[in-house]
Design a protein around this motif. Structure first.
Motif, PDB file in Angstrom:
ATOM      1  N   LEU A 173       0.827  -1.206   0.000  1.00  0.00           N
ATOM      2  CA  LEU A 173       0.000   0.000   0.000  1.00  0.00           C
ATOM      3  C   LEU A 173       0.866   1.262   0.000  1.00  0.00           C
ATOM      4  N   ALA A 174       1.978   1.214   0.735  1.00  0.00           N
ATOM      5  CA  ALA A 174       2.878   2.370   0.769  1.00  0.00           C
ATOM      6  C   ALA A 174       3.460   2.641  -0.613  1.00  0.00           C
ATOM      7  N   VAL A 175       3.895   1.576  -1.296  1.00  0.00           N
ATOM      8  CA  VAL A 175       4.460   1.746  -2.641  1.00  0.00           C
ATOM      9  C   VAL A 175       3.390   2.258  -3.600  1.00  0.00           C
ATOM     10  N   SER A 176       2.179   1.693  -3.543  1.00  0.00           N
ATOM     11  CA  SER A 176       1.099   2.139  -4.435  1.00  0.00           C
ATOM     12  C   SER A 176       0.751   3.607  -4.199  1.00  0.00           C
ATOM     13  N   SER A 177       0.691   4.014  -2.919  1.00  0.00           N
ATOM     14  CA  SER A 177       0.401   5.415  -2.599  1.00  0.00           C
ATOM     15  C   SER A 177       1.495   6.336  -3.128  1.00  0.00           C
ATOM     16  N   TYR A 178       2.733   5.912  -2.947  1.00  0.00           N
ATOM     17  CA  TYR A 178       3.871   6.709  -3.417  1.00  0.00           C
ATOM     18  C   TYR A 178       3.817   6.894  -4.930  1.00  0.00           C
ATOM     19  N   LEU A 179       3.596   5.806  -5.656  1.00  0.00           N
ATOM     20  CA  LEU A 179       3.577   5.882  -7.117  1.00  0.00           C
ATOM     21  C   LEU A 179       2.429   6.753  -7.606  1.00  0.00           C
ATOM     22  N   GLU A 198      -4.072   8.272 -10.906  1.00  0.00           N
ATOM     23  CA  GLU A 198      -4.745   7.239 -10.144  1.00  0.00           C
ATOM     24  C   GLU A 198      -4.890   5.992 -11.018  1.00  0.00           C
ATOM     25  N   GLN A 199      -3.883   5.172 -11.037  1.00  0.00           N
ATOM     26  CA  GLN A 199      -3.922   3.934 -11.807  1.00  0.00           C
ATOM     27  C   GLN A 199      -3.085   2.896 -11.084  1.00  0.00           C
ATOM     28  N   ASP A 200      -3.247   1.654 -11.499  1.00  0.00           N
ATOM     29  CA  ASP A 200      -2.505   0.569 -10.872  1.00  0.00           C
ATOM     30  C   ASP A 200      -1.137   0.430 -11.525  1.00  0.00           C
ATOM     31  N   TYR A 201      -0.105   0.587 -10.712  1.00  0.00           N
ATOM     32  CA  TYR A 201       1.258   0.367 -11.193  1.00  0.00           C
ATOM     33  C   TYR A 201       1.771  -1.005 -10.762  1.00  0.00           C
ATOM     34  N   LEU A 202       1.164  -1.553  -9.692  1.00  0.00           N
ATOM     35  CA  LEU A 202       1.484  -2.901  -9.228  1.00  0.00           C
ATOM     36  C   LEU A 202       0.354  -3.824  -9.687  1.00  0.00           C
ATOM     37  N   LEU A 203       0.636  -4.667 -10.645  1.00  0.00           N
ATOM     38  CA  LEU A 203      -0.396  -5.496 -11.262  1.00  0.00           C
ATOM     39  C   LEU A 203      -0.372  -6.905 -10.697  1.00  0.00           C
ATOM     40  N   GLY A 204      -1.570  -7.502 -10.546  1.00  0.00           N
ATOM     41  CA  GLY A 204      -1.676  -8.864 -10.067  1.00  0.00           C
ATOM     42  C   GLY A 204      -2.072  -8.926  -8.611  1.00  0.00           C
ATOM     43  N   ASP A 205      -2.618 -10.082  -8.213  1.00  0.00           N
ATOM     44  CA  ASP A 205      -3.052 -10.254  -6.826  1.00  0.00           C
ATOM     45  C   ASP A 205      -2.366 -11.443  -6.152  1.00  0.00           C
ATOM     46  N   LYS A 206      -1.332 -12.005  -6.788  1.00  0.00           N
ATOM     47  CA  LYS A 206      -0.588 -13.109  -6.189  1.00  0.00           C
ATOM     48  C   LYS A 206       0.643 -12.577  -5.466  1.00  0.00           C
ATOM     49  N   ALA A 207       1.421 -13.494  -4.892  1.00  0.00           N
ATOM     50  CA  ALA A 207       2.598 -13.079  -4.132  1.00  0.00           C
ATOM     51  C   ALA A 207       3.599 -12.342  -5.017  1.00  0.00           C
ATOM     52  N   VAL A 208       3.810 -12.849  -6.239  1.00  0.00           N
ATOM     53  CA  VAL A 208       4.684 -12.173  -7.194  1.00  0.00           C
ATOM     54  C   VAL A 208       3.821 -11.298  -8.095  1.00  0.00           C
ATOM     55  N   THR A 229       3.621  -7.616 -10.827  1.00  0.00           N
ATOM     56  CA  THR A 229       4.364  -6.953 -11.894  1.00  0.00           C
ATOM     57  C   THR A 229       4.325  -5.445 -11.681  1.00  0.00           C
ATOM     58  N   LEU A 230       5.483  -4.847 -11.558  1.00  0.00           N
ATOM     59  CA  LEU A 230       5.596  -3.392 -11.493  1.00  0.00           C
ATOM     60  C   LEU A 230       5.733  -2.878 -12.920  1.00  0.00           C
ATOM     61  N   ARG A 231       4.765  -2.079 -13.359  1.00  0.00           N
ATOM     62  CA  ARG A 231       4.778  -1.554 -14.729  1.00  0.00           C
ATOM     63  C   ARG A 231       4.881  -0.034 -14.673  1.00  0.00           C
ATOM     64  N   LEU A 232       5.963   0.496 -15.260  1.00  0.00           N
ATOM     65  CA  LEU A 232       6.183   1.938 -15.280  1.00  0.00           C
ATOM     66  C   LEU A 232       6.641   2.368 -16.665  1.00  0.00           C
ATOM     67  N   SER A 233       6.089   3.453 -17.147  1.00  0.00           N
ATOM     68  CA  SER A 233       6.518   4.002 -18.427  1.00  0.00           C
ATOM     69  C   SER A 233       7.922   4.590 -18.287  1.00  0.00           C
ATOM     70  N   GLN A 234       8.528   4.921 -19.427  1.00  0.00           N
ATOM     71  CA  GLN A 234       9.865   5.526 -19.387  1.00  0.00           C
ATOM     72  C   GLN A 234       9.830   6.849 -18.637  1.00  0.00           C
ATOM     73  N   GLU A 235       8.761   7.632 -18.837  1.00  0.00           N
ATOM     74  CA  GLU A 235       8.618   8.903 -18.125  1.00  0.00           C
ATOM     75  C   GLU A 235       8.506   8.679 -16.624  1.00  0.00           C
ATOM     76  N   ALA A 236       7.744   7.664 -16.220  1.00  0.00           N
ATOM     77  CA  ALA A 236       7.586   7.357 -14.794  1.00  0.00           C
ATOM     78  C   ALA A 236       8.904   6.894 -14.190  1.00  0.00           C
TER      79      ALA A 236
END
Length: 513
Positions: free
Chosen positions: A239-245, A252-262, A264-271
């Motif tokens: 939650l801390a990482v999601s809030s920070y991003l 307001e979008q999901d940068y951390l994708l998936g609901d399992k233990a592993v 996917t962090l998805r960030l554009s080149q600008e991000a």
């Protein structure tokens, strides 16, 4: 002879069931030479270095983890200094340093590839190959072995180790020094910086036991329970990482994708470029995770497999563990830190706490002195609510209808906090003075024994040069002792607690339906 000894160690280790060997060398030409000898001996061997792509490294790591009876398994993995960054080998319990870096932190990083969470062996084997009569042998005998890097973790002494590494390089790379001068300077280094580090390690381990002083300190059980608080659990870190991003990138979008233990962090080149700016504000570090994170931020890949769970990182070698020490978490903590206290209105369900609206305050205590620490201190009029508040907050929800009390209520809470702070600050100042006393007495005992030894050596010396050298060593030891005692005496009065208001709010406690 060195290569022959290496091949004998390999032969002996591979004769044991399930044994795997991880080999490090700083130089690629050495690795090429070793891989030729191993292949000629029929050993299944792999090689990783900085130019091997990440996917190939992951494949080699997977093959290295396979049981020996598998036809695709590797028995030995050769690696350069940076080849194994980001890879963990807790299934391997034998490490070979074919050559040793002079930086103790780099040696610890090598050992940390196998001596980590998930290692099932009670002990790990570490083989260091040193050629007698070389400067490497001198550094190993007089410095590296005395630091204790092969016996226990040394990461808590990073500042001293940085100084030691600089001095080792200065001594080794000054070619105008004679053998006698080089030996004398290495001995001086071992007697000063390394001895200081050893004393601090011993003091940390024993603290108040040394001289019968009773220092107030939390038990290991209390510390462990505290370290397992909700705020450090994987869900809270996520939650801390999601809030920070979301706040840093303004979307307001999901940068951390998936609901399992592993995930996917998805960030554009600008991000990634924006996060790289924040990364560069962190203190510089030699930790491999910092270099790996920086490399990804600068790269072209938009996705990165990540996990907040230790077990998932062990099972999935390609996933990056986002622990508290990872730079992304440190960036999040720095960015999300509020400059001023915040006000909140909350509601929570609890079956035993007193119902009703409870004004509360949270203060951040920064303990200063010889040992530094931080605590989050809840203040509530109802003792039961105060005790349970930190566990209650994670389940609380926003309650806009709850009204804030009059200013007098906050003033009363501040008065309660002041009494708590006054008692704790007084105790902390006394603990700090006692800890300084312990260190001064330990330092005095150590110096007295060393002075007696040097005076005896001076008295027995038949050679004028040796006598002069030992006398100079005694004078340096006296100066070092005086400087460190003076610093400790100044630190004796530094014990204080800085209190900063973090949150003021009201929490409505109600029974479940």
């Amino acid at each position: 002879p060195k290569a022959d000894a290496f091949m004998q160690v390999v032969k002996d280790k591979l004769a044991m069931p399930r044994n795997k060997v991880l080999v490090f060398s700083t130089f690629r030409h050495t690795l090429r030479y070793l891989i030729g000898k191993l292949i000629a001996a029929g050993v299944r061997v792999g090689l990783v270095h900085g130019d091997v792509p990440d996917e190939d490294r992951a494949t080699l790591r997977r093959r290295f983890a396979l049981p020996k009876e598998d036809a695709d398994a590797l028995d030995i993995l050769l690696s350069s200094e940076v080849g194994c960054e980001g890879l963990d080998f807790q299934f391997c319990d034998c490490l070979v340093n074919f050559d040793l870096p002079w930086n103790p932190m780099r040696i610890e990083q090598r050992i940390g590839r196998i001596d980590r969470y998930g290692q099932q062996s009670d002990t790990i084997g570490i083989f260091n190959f040193i050629t007698p009569g070389t400067i490497d042998a001198e550094i190993f005998d007089r410095c590296l072995s005395r630091i204790g890097v092969f016996q226990h973790a040394i990461g808590g002494n990073e500042e001293i180790l940085g100084d030691i590494t600089k001095e080792i390089h200065g001594i080794a790379e000054t070619f105008t020094l004679s053998e006698e001068e080089r030996e004398r300077r290495l001995l001086q280094l071992a007697d000063n910086k390394i001895r200081q580090m050893q004393e601090e390690q011993r003091l940390e381990e024993r603290q108040g036991e040394l001289f019968g002083l009773n220092l107030a300190a939390a038990s290991w059980e209390q510390k462990l329970a505290k370290s397992r608080s909700h705020w450090l659990e994987p869900q809270a870190l996520g939650l801390a990482v999601s809030s920070y991003l979301a706040r840093r990138l303004g979307k307001e979008q999901d940068y951390l994708l998936g609901d399992k233990a592993v995930r996917t962090l998805r960030l554009s080149q600008e991000a990634r470029a924006a996060l790289l700016e924040d990364f560069r504000q962190l203190p510089r570090s030699t930790d491999p995770t910092h270099r790996i994170w920086e490399r990804w931020l600068k790269g072209s890949l938009p996705t990165l497999p990540v996990t907040f769970e230790q077990e998932a990182a062990v099972d999935n070698a390609s996933a990056v563990l986002l622990s508290l020490g990872h730079p992304l978490l440190r960036q999040a903590a720095a960015y999300l830190q509020e400059a001023e206290s915040v006000a909140v209105r909350l509601s929570a369900v609890h079956e035993s706490l007193p119902e009703g609206q409870h004004p509360f305050a949270l203060y951040r205590w920064t303990r200063q002195g010889v040992k530094r620490d931080e605590d989050l201190i809840p203040v509530v009029r109802a003792p039961a609510v105060a005790e349970a508040l930190l566990e209650l907050l994670p389940t609380a929800i926003d309650a806009p209808a709850v009204e804030f009390p009059l200013q007098q209520v906050w003033d009363d809470l501040d008065a309660v906090h002041h009494q708590l702070w006054l008692a704790e600050a007084t105790q902390h100042a006394e603990d700090n003075r006692q800890l300084v006393g312990v260190r001064i007495q330990s330092l005095t005992a150590s110096f007295t024994a060393r002075r007696a030894l040097l005076e005896a050596q001076i008295g027995r010396a038949m050679n004028d040069k040796i006598r002069v050298m030992k006398q100079a060593e005694l004078e340096r030891a006296q100066v070092d002792f005086d400087v460190r005692v003076a610093a400790l005496r100044r630190a004796a009065e530094s014990g204080d607690i800085k209190a900063t208001p973090a949150v003021f709010g009201v929490i409505e406690v109600r029974r479940g339906q």
